[in-house]
Design a protein around this motif. Structure first.
Motif, mmCIF file in Angstrom:
data_model
loop_
_atom_site.group_PDB
_atom_site.id
_atom_site.type_symbol
_atom_site.label_atom_id
_atom_site.label_comp_id
_atom_site.label_asym_id
_atom_site.label_seq_id
_atom_site.Cartn_x
_atom_site.Cartn_y
_atom_site.Cartn_z
ATOM 1 N N VAL A 41 0.856 -1.181 0.000
ATOM 2 C CA VAL A 41 0.000 0.000 0.000
ATOM 3 C C VAL A 41 0.891 1.230 0.000
ATOM 4 C CG1 VAL A 41 -1.866 1.224 1.167
ATOM 5 C CG2 VAL A 41 -1.692 -1.271 1.382
ATOM 6 N N THR A 42 0.675 2.136 -0.957
ATOM 7 C CA THR A 42 1.460 3.371 -0.963
ATOM 8 C C THR A 42 0.879 4.342 0.057
ATOM 9 O OG1 THR A 42 0.170 4.482 -2.704
ATOM 10 C CG2 THR A 42 1.962 3.035 -3.405
ATOM 11 N N GLY A 43 1.754 4.867 0.906
ATOM 12 C CA GLY A 43 1.320 5.759 1.970
ATOM 13 C C GLY A 43 1.285 5.047 3.306
ATOM 14 N N ARG A 44 1.311 5.854 4.372
ATOM 15 C CA ARG A 44 1.271 5.292 5.727
ATOM 16 C C ARG A 44 0.192 5.909 6.601
ATOM 17 N NH1 ARG A 44 7.157 5.595 5.856
ATOM 18 N NH2 ARG A 44 8.086 3.509 5.700
ATOM 19 N N SER A 46 12.717 5.891 -6.394
ATOM 20 C CA SER A 46 12.347 5.317 -5.106
ATOM 21 C C SER A 46 11.087 4.467 -5.225
ATOM 22 C CB SER A 46 12.141 6.413 -4.051
ATOM 23 O OG SER A 46 10.842 6.978 -4.109
ATOM 24 N N VAL A 47 10.162 4.887 -6.090
ATOM 25 C CA VAL A 47 8.935 4.109 -6.312
ATOM 26 C C VAL A 47 9.275 2.753 -6.898
ATOM 27 C CG1 VAL A 47 6.805 3.977 -7.649
ATOM 28 C CG2 VAL A 47 7.467 6.142 -6.586
ATOM 29 N N SER A 48 10.077 2.768 -7.959
ATOM 30 C CA SER A 48 10.450 1.515 -8.619
ATOM 31 C C SER A 48 11.214 0.591 -7.683
ATOM 32 C CB SER A 48 11.298 1.829 -9.855
ATOM 33 O OG SER A 48 11.711 0.648 -10.501
ATOM 34 N N SER A 49 12.163 1.163 -6.939
ATOM 35 C CA SER A 49 12.972 0.352 -6.025
ATOM 36 C C SER A 49 12.119 -0.272 -4.932
ATOM 37 C CB SER A 49 14.068 1.227 -5.405
ATOM 38 O OG SER A 49 14.793 0.506 -4.434
ATOM 39 N N ALA A 50 11.210 0.513 -4.350
ATOM 40 C CA ALA A 50 10.376 0.005 -3.256
ATOM 41 C C ALA A 50 9.480 -1.129 -3.715
ATOM 42 C CB ALA A 50 9.534 1.144 -2.684
ATOM 43 N N ILE A 51 8.875 -0.969 -4.873
ATOM 44 C CA ILE A 51 7.940 -1.992 -5.354
ATOM 45 C C ILE A 51 8.687 -3.247 -5.799
ATOM 46 C CG2 ILE A 51 6.253 -2.526 -7.173
ATOM 47 C CD1 ILE A 51 5.281 0.365 -6.947
ATOM 48 N N ASP A 65 1.977 -9.086 -4.458
ATOM 49 C CA ASP A 65 1.020 -9.724 -5.367
ATOM 50 C C ASP A 65 -0.018 -8.714 -5.862
ATOM 51 O OD1 ASP A 65 2.022 -12.452 -4.938
ATOM 52 O OD2 ASP A 65 1.242 -12.176 -2.907
ATOM 53 N N LEU A 66 -0.119 -7.596 -5.145
ATOM 54 C CA LEU A 66 -1.068 -6.542 -5.482
ATOM 55 C C LEU A 66 -0.543 -5.235 -4.916
ATOM 56 C CD1 LEU A 66 -3.944 -5.432 -6.299
ATOM 57 C CD2 LEU A 66 -4.708 -6.131 -4.018
ATOM 58 N N VAL A 67 -0.738 -4.147 -5.680
ATOM 59 C CA VAL A 67 -0.386 -2.818 -5.191
ATOM 60 C C VAL A 67 -1.666 -2.003 -5.028
ATOM 61 C CG1 VAL A 67 0.802 -0.651 -5.689
ATOM 62 C CG2 VAL A 67 1.887 -2.821 -6.277
ATOM 63 N N ILE A 68 -1.816 -1.387 -3.871
ATOM 64 C CA ILE A 68 -2.917 -0.444 -3.645
ATOM 65 C C ILE A 68 -2.325 0.956 -3.637
ATOM 66 C CG2 ILE A 68 -4.737 0.327 -2.078
ATOM 67 C CD1 ILE A 68 -4.918 -2.551 -1.051
ATOM 68 N N SER A 69 -2.706 1.746 -4.624
ATOM 69 C CA SER A 69 -2.192 3.105 -4.788
ATOM 70 C C SER A 69 -3.100 4.062 -4.027
ATOM 71 C CB SER A 69 -2.149 3.452 -6.284
ATOM 72 O OG SER A 69 -1.863 4.808 -6.489
ATOM 73 N N SER A 79 4.352 5.971 -12.237
ATOM 74 C CA SER A 79 5.525 5.190 -11.827
ATOM 75 C C SER A 79 5.116 3.952 -11.032
ATOM 76 C CB SER A 79 6.465 6.062 -10.991
ATOM 77 O OG SER A 79 6.946 7.152 -11.726
ATOM 78 N N VAL A 80 4.127 4.109 -10.162
ATOM 79 C CA VAL A 80 3.615 2.973 -9.390
ATOM 80 C C VAL A 80 3.060 1.918 -10.334
ATOM 81 C CG1 VAL A 80 1.779 2.240 -7.808
ATOM 82 C CG2 VAL A 80 3.111 4.295 -7.298
ATOM 83 N N ALA A 81 2.259 2.361 -11.306
ATOM 84 C CA ALA A 81 1.634 1.421 -12.243
ATOM 85 C C ALA A 81 2.674 0.695 -13.082
ATOM 86 C CB ALA A 81 0.661 2.177 -13.140
ATOM 87 N N LYS A 82 3.704 1.414 -13.533
ATOM 88 C CA LYS A 82 4.735 0.786 -14.361
ATOM 89 C C LYS A 82 5.527 -0.246 -13.575
ATOM 90 C CE LYS A 82 8.718 1.679 -17.323
ATOM 91 N NZ LYS A 82 9.461 0.532 -16.721
ATOM 92 N N ALA A 83 5.894 0.108 -12.343
ATOM 93 C CA ALA A 83 6.657 -0.842 -11.530
ATOM 94 C C ALA A 83 5.842 -2.098 -11.257
ATOM 95 C CB ALA A 83 7.078 -0.178 -10.217
ATOM 96 N N ALA A 84 4.540 -1.911 -11.001
ATOM 97 C CA ALA A 84 3.674 -3.079 -10.794
ATOM 98 C C ALA A 84 3.571 -3.903 -12.069
ATOM 99 C CB ALA A 84 2.292 -2.630 -10.330
#
Length: 298
Positions: A5-8, A43-48, A54-58, A85-90
């Protein structure tokens, strides 16, 4: 299922963490700055890629609606390029993305509830950058679910219910805008809906119901009606009475234009996923009760 999940600290993120605790099949990993900074593609690409979900929640976003008018490029870096960037890394990992968007992608000039096929026409920097994020997401990863929501509140963070309850502690009268209409939506309900969809994704290897959906509380009201309902529930629990007077948007100017009509039609989500949000009054009542109980226990 391993879910990134992106964000805290956002309302939906904190609601997801709370609600996922009852679902042992989900392993939630929440990442925000500096480990995952939407304004920093690397940082987005590296983190993901490091997390290998198995799933990313943006869920992370730039949400300061008025401030965005003064810093459009920063809002765009987060809400548009960052989401892309999130979508591409996923997509690089072959995993789907569930992305939270907003009613602000519409102009607010329609008379009826907006459906997913209605033309967009954002009138604010925030709405425009969120729409650009939807477009970037769809282009980068075909396995996407875009969930547009509105008027989000929860027991967490800053939101309308918490503001209204706080003001009601010292004021006998409040003036609240009555010509803006929408669906009050609990972040807890959003979290439940997302986890419901995540379960479907995990169980169905041939899942194909990707695309844009509207996800909001059932029923609609205006801001003054929302405020009266909050005060009525609080008063029933022993809090003081507060009168609410109706005013127009013109009487309460803001830097960014608020849509007069934010109502979202959620029939598509209900049909495809078999899930309906509770009536907004029911979800509102639960949050008010919880907030008042927490304030008494402090």
């Amino acid at each position: 299922m391993r879910i990134l999940v992106t964000g805290r600290h956002g309302q939906v993120v904190r609601s997801l963490v709370e609600r996922a605790s009852a679902h042992p099949q989900f392993e939630l990993i929440t990442l925000g700055r500096p480990e995952l900074d939407l304004a920093d593609t690397e940082s987005v690409s590296s983190a993901i890629h490091t997390t290998k979900p198995d799933l990313v929640i943006s869920a992370a976003a730039y949400t300061a609606v008025d401030q965005a008018e003064d810093e459009p490029e920063y809002a765009r870096a987060i809400n548009a390029r960052g989401v892309g960037s999130v979508a591409k890394a996923a997509a690089d990992l072959g995993v789907p993305v569930i992305h939270l968007s907003t009613d602000y992608v519409f102009s607010g000039e329609s008379d009826g509830a907006y459906s997913e096929d209605d033309s967009t026409g954002p009138r604010t920097v925030y709405g425009q950058t969120k729409l650009e994020g939807e477009i970037a997401l769809a282009a980068a990863n075909p396995r996407h679910l875009i969930l547009r929501t509105a008027w989000v509140y929860s027991p967490f963070g800053k939101n309308f219910i918490k503001t209204i309850l706080h003001l009601g502690e010292t004021r006998d009268h409040l003036s609240v805008v009555s010509d803006q209409w929408g669906n009050p939506t609990s972040a807890i309900d959003i979290a439940d809906a997302i986890l419901h969809v995540a379960g479907r994704l995990g169980a169905d290897s041939g899942f194909s119901k990707y695309g844009i959906y509207h996800l909001a509380g059932t029923g609609h009201t205006n801001w003054s009606g929302f405020a009266r309902a909050i005060f009525a529930r609080a008063e029933a629990l022993g809090r003081r009475h507060v009168d609410v007077a109706d005013i127009t948007t013109a009487q309460y100017p803001t830097k960014a234009l608020r849509p007069l009509n934010s109502r979202l039609n959620t029939e598509k989500f209900s049909r495809d996923f078999g899930w309906n949000a509770p009536e907004w009054q029911q979800s509102m009542s639960k949050v008010v009760i919880r907030l008042l109980q927490e304030s008494e226990n402090r």
